[in-house]
Design a protein around this motif. Structure first.
Motif, PDB file in Angstrom:
ATOM      1  N   UNK A  24      51.390  -9.216  29.246  1.00 15.36           N
ATOM      2  CA  UNK A  24      51.192  -8.506  27.984  1.00 15.36           C
ATOM      3  C   UNK A  24      49.814  -8.801  27.403  1.00 15.36           C
ATOM      4  N   UNK A  25      49.354 -10.049  27.545  1.00 14.71           N
ATOM      5  CA  UNK A  25      48.024 -10.416  27.041  1.00 14.71           C
ATOM      6  C   UNK A  25      46.942  -9.668  27.806  1.00 14.71           C
ATOM      7  N   UNK A  26      47.052  -9.669  29.141  1.00 12.74           N
ATOM      8  CA  UNK A  26      46.065  -8.978  29.957  1.00 12.74           C
ATOM      9  C   UNK A  26      46.159  -7.469  29.767  1.00 12.74           C
ATOM     10  N   UNK A  27      47.366  -6.983  29.498  1.00 11.86           N
ATOM     11  CA  UNK A  27      47.536  -5.552  29.255  1.00 11.86           C
ATOM     12  C   UNK A  27      46.754  -5.111  28.018  1.00 11.86           C
ATOM     13  N   UNK A  28      46.519  -6.032  27.078  1.00 14.30           N
ATOM     14  CA  UNK A  28      45.662  -5.719  25.938  1.00 14.30           C
ATOM     15  C   UNK A  28      44.267  -5.360  26.430  1.00 14.30           C
ATOM     16  N   UNK A  29      43.761  -6.147  27.368  1.00 14.14           N
ATOM     17  CA  UNK A  29      42.441  -5.874  27.935  1.00 14.14           C
ATOM     18  C   UNK A  29      42.447  -4.573  28.729  1.00 14.14           C
ATOM     19  N   UNK A 274      34.449  -4.131  35.831  1.00 12.70           N
ATOM     20  CA  UNK A 274      35.370  -4.374  34.718  1.00 12.70           C
ATOM     21  C   UNK A 274      36.772  -3.879  35.038  1.00 12.70           C
ATOM     22  N   UNK A 275      36.859  -2.715  35.661  1.00 14.59           N
ATOM     23  CA  UNK A 275      38.168  -2.151  35.996  1.00 14.59           C
ATOM     24  C   UNK A 275      38.884  -3.018  37.022  1.00 14.59           C
ATOM     25  N   UNK A 276      38.174  -3.415  38.077  1.00 11.11           N
ATOM     26  CA  UNK A 276      38.805  -4.201  39.138  1.00 11.11           C
ATOM     27  C   UNK A 276      39.186  -5.592  38.637  1.00 11.11           C
ATOM     28  N   UNK A 277      38.315  -6.191  37.827  1.00 10.55           N
ATOM     29  CA  UNK A 277      38.642  -7.502  37.246  1.00 10.55           C
ATOM     30  C   UNK A 277      39.884  -7.395  36.380  1.00 10.55           C
ATOM     31  N   UNK A 278      39.966  -6.318  35.609  1.00  9.10           N
ATOM     32  CA  UNK A 278      41.134  -6.151  34.742  1.00  9.10           C
ATOM     33  C   UNK A 278      42.407  -5.981  35.558  1.00  9.10           C
ATOM     34  N   UNK A 279      42.344  -5.155  36.598  1.00  9.64           N
ATOM     35  CA  UNK A 279      43.515  -4.963  37.447  1.00  9.64           C
ATOM     36  C   UNK A 279      43.892  -6.256  38.163  1.00  9.64           C
ATOM     37  N   UNK A 280      42.897  -6.965  38.698  1.00 13.86           N
ATOM     38  CA  UNK A 280      43.191  -8.212  39.401  1.00 13.86           C
ATOM     39  C   UNK A 280      43.779  -9.245  38.452  1.00 13.86           C
ATOM     40  N   UNK A 281      43.358  -9.199  37.179  1.00 12.72           N
ATOM     41  CA  UNK A 281      43.917 -10.122  36.183  1.00 12.72           C
ATOM     42  C   UNK A 281      45.386  -9.827  35.933  1.00 12.72           C
ATOM     43  N   UNK A 282      45.746  -8.534  35.934  1.00  6.45           N
ATOM     44  CA  UNK A 282      47.154  -8.155  35.773  1.00  6.45           C
ATOM     45  C   UNK A 282      47.995  -8.708  36.922  1.00  6.45           C
TER      46      UNK A 282
END
Length: 448
Positions: A24-29, A274-282
């Motif tokens: 949920x936290x990463x989903x904010x990003x 940014x997109x790939x980092x965000x997805x990998x963080x999820x």
């Protein structure tokens, strides 16, 4: 086999809410990224720079508040509930002083970020984003301390609910402030920062009121008085949280700093990164959830003097996280084009994202091993040596390798992502070796 199955059930029961909580936290990003991408590629790239910096700094706050998970879990395992409040307050003081420092760093971003990056649209967006977040540091810290207390006593469902509400609040505020809906000002990517600030404070205030009224938390002596900072106690906390913050921060900053170093390659690589980092963080939230669960589980078992069981739990958790990582890696490869299309309508960005997701899939297994081992080590109170191992893996080996490939061999952003893989593999080997060595004394003796 029966013991392994039972331990997997315990870890899964503890870890599953944590996975959803951290997701949920990463989903904010993710929400910020998707909405900024709808504004423009420049807005997305500017957000990428600001968000990468905030990501590293916010993890430092979490790390400095991280002693709660280990110390409070041990007191909870030992049935010493009335002493937890005092320990939590010592962590809160450390978090407060950390928040002051981070707030100053964010407030001065107009000075140091322009020194790091030349003047430009992306830099201006990033500075505006970071300066707004100054207002949210203390709310973020208070919520982190209270949420960590919930997790430490095994109340991971409440932590999950808290972060779920946080995500929904951020989603609503993002929509209202980025696009200027229902009479709200249209702030563009900076609206994402205002959305985060409002969400952090609402959650911090509501969670404080809610816990103060719960009998379960009243037994912990959290709110019956304000405990003053005690240096001799805080030193014990700092011995855990400083290495934790530096170790965790080194990993996150290793990932996020790449957004700064790929700026010379153009807006397209920055936005794609940014997109790939965000997805990998999820995806990373799955092994991270099990990692925190292992920390809590092992610390609680140690608090009740079950060290052999704690070792067994640690390695069972690492194997579980690794097995799941195999599955997520395969899904990442299969769905990479679909993921790219979800994030952005820009065809050029989609193509580069799809290629980078292949590298993202490649490192997920090593990432699961290293973060699982790290969670077990935290549960055994070992943070200093893992910190050194993480610093070496990411900054002595991984980053120089990535930089050399990006510039020396002209691989560009692919060079930096190869460096990420190298760094994570090194961390996986070193941290797993450390866990085996540290817990060797608790290994059950084979029957003669």
């Amino acid at each position: 086999m029966a013991q392994t199955t039972q331990e997997i059930k315990v870890i899964a029961k503890l870890g599953t809410p944590l996975i959803f909580s951290h997701t949920a936290i990463i989903a904010m990003s993710a929400t910020d990224t998707i909405m900024a991408a709808q504004v423009s590629t420049d807005a997305l790239a500017g957000l990428a720079i600001g968000a990468s910096i905030w990501s590293a700094l916010s993890v430092m706050i979490l790390g400095m508040c991280g002693a709660t998970a280990t110390i409070a879990a041990q007191f909870h395992g030992g049935k010493r509930l009335s002493r937890i409040g005092f320990q939590v307050h010592q962590t809160a003081w450390i978090g407060f002083f950390t928040a002051v420092l981070i707030s100053v760093i964010l407030a001065l971003s107009a000075v140091w970020l322009r020194w790091v990056q030349p003047e430009g649209t992306l830099t201006t967006i990033a500075i505006d984003y970071l300066q707004v977040l100054t207002l949210g540091c203390f709310g973020y810290t208070l919520a982190a301390v209270l949420r960590g207390t919930c997790e430490a006593i095994g109340d991971t469902g409440l932590a999950m609910l808290t972060n779920g509400v946080l995500f929904l609040l951020n989603l609503i505020f993002d929509y209202l402030l980025v696009f200027g809906k229902f009479g709200f000002p249209e702030l563009g990517p900076v609206g994402c920062a205002w959305a985060s600030v409002l969400s952090y404070w609402i959650i911090a205030i509501v969670l404080t009121i809610f816990l103060a009224k719960q009998k379960k938390y009243q037994r912990l002596n959290l709110f019956n008085r304000i405990w003053k900072p005690k240096w001799h106690v805080m030193k014990k906390h700092l011995a855990i949280c400083v290495p934790l913050a530096l170790g965790t921060g080194s990993e996150v900053f290793f990932f996020s700093s790449i957004a700064l170093f790929v700026v010379p390659f153009g807006t397209l690589p920055v936005a794609s990164h940014q997109i790939v980092i965000n997805f990998s963080s999820l995806v990373y939230m799955i092994p991270l959830g099990f990692s925190v669960a292992l920390c809590i589980r092992c610390a609680s078992l140690r608090g009740s003097n079950q060290n052999v069981h704690a070792r067994f739990s640690a390695f069972t958790g690492v194997k579980l996280a690794t097995a799941i990582a195999f599955a997520t890696a395969l899904l990442t490869v299969a769905l990479r084009d679909f993921v790219a299309e979800i994030y952005t309508p820009d065809v050029d960005v989609q193509q580069l994202v799809s290629q980078l997701l292949l590298l993202c899939a490649l490192y997920q297994i090593a990432d699961a091993v290293q973060v699982g081992s790290w969670g077990g080590l935290r549960g055994f109170g070992d943070t200093k040596v893992p910190m050194v191992m993480q610093l070496i893996s990411y900054w002595v080996i991984g980053f120089p390798c990535g930089y050399a490939l990006a510039h020396g061999l002209e691989w560009g952003i692919f060079g930096f992502w190869t460096g990420i893989i190298v760094g994570l593999c090194c961390a996986a080997v070193l941290l797993n070796f450390r866990l085996r060595k540290l817990t060797r004394q608790y290994k059950p003796q084979a029957a003669s």
